[in-house]
Design an enzyme around this catalytic site. Sequence first.
Site: not given
Ligand code: AMP
Length: 209
Positions: A14, A89, A123, A156, A167
Amino acid sequence: MRRIVFVGPPGAGKGTQAATLANSLGIPHLSTGDLLRSAVAAKTPLGLAAEEHMRAGRLVPDSLVLEILEERVGREDAARGFLLDGFPRNLAQAEALDRTTPPDVVVVFELPTDVLLPRLTGRRTCSTCRAVYNVVTQPPKVPDRCDHDGAALVQRPDDRPEAVRTRLEVYRTETAPLLQYYATRGILRPIDATGDPAAVGPRVRAAIS
Ligand code: AMP
């Protein structure tokens, strides 16, 4: 006005597609994951409160995510539209978005779980410019160094196997129900997200056209 949402499991690509598409449409790419990681790095109160949830691969509480997102969506560059990557989410977040700025189109990235695991655990991200690599499928020219600025590539904390499992489970139980929510509104556009970024890009553009 274009308000686009990208939904898909972690590792679906994404972020990569969002950066390219937002750039070509001239709208900001708003990634709640990136906004939260910046807050963590800056050690703001919100970042400190979010950090442990993120490290474990759980969702950050809605109140914190909404606070950071609403501030960003309220800025001038988002007035003509935006591309949301990683938000909403869960259903509560989707309902909050509908109260302020409902999306026009929701693109769903579909791909099998066995493809996601190597994408996530392989990654690596540039510690300065955030360019994304994969040790197997998209390695940098010099191992562990960014092609653009030579800075160190890092993993990360939530791409480690224990957090990755959480996740994927969070996606299945909390985020996937959104698909039905948007399907009943007729704005859901599923795409095949297998293959490399160059193959997926045209499918994304077709889905939003
Ligand atoms: P991402 O980079 O989108 O994979 O997000 C990394 C982490 O940030 C996720 O595993 C959550 O812990 C947190 N996170 C990102 N976006 C959200 C969201 N919309 N709601 C809750 N936690 C989020």
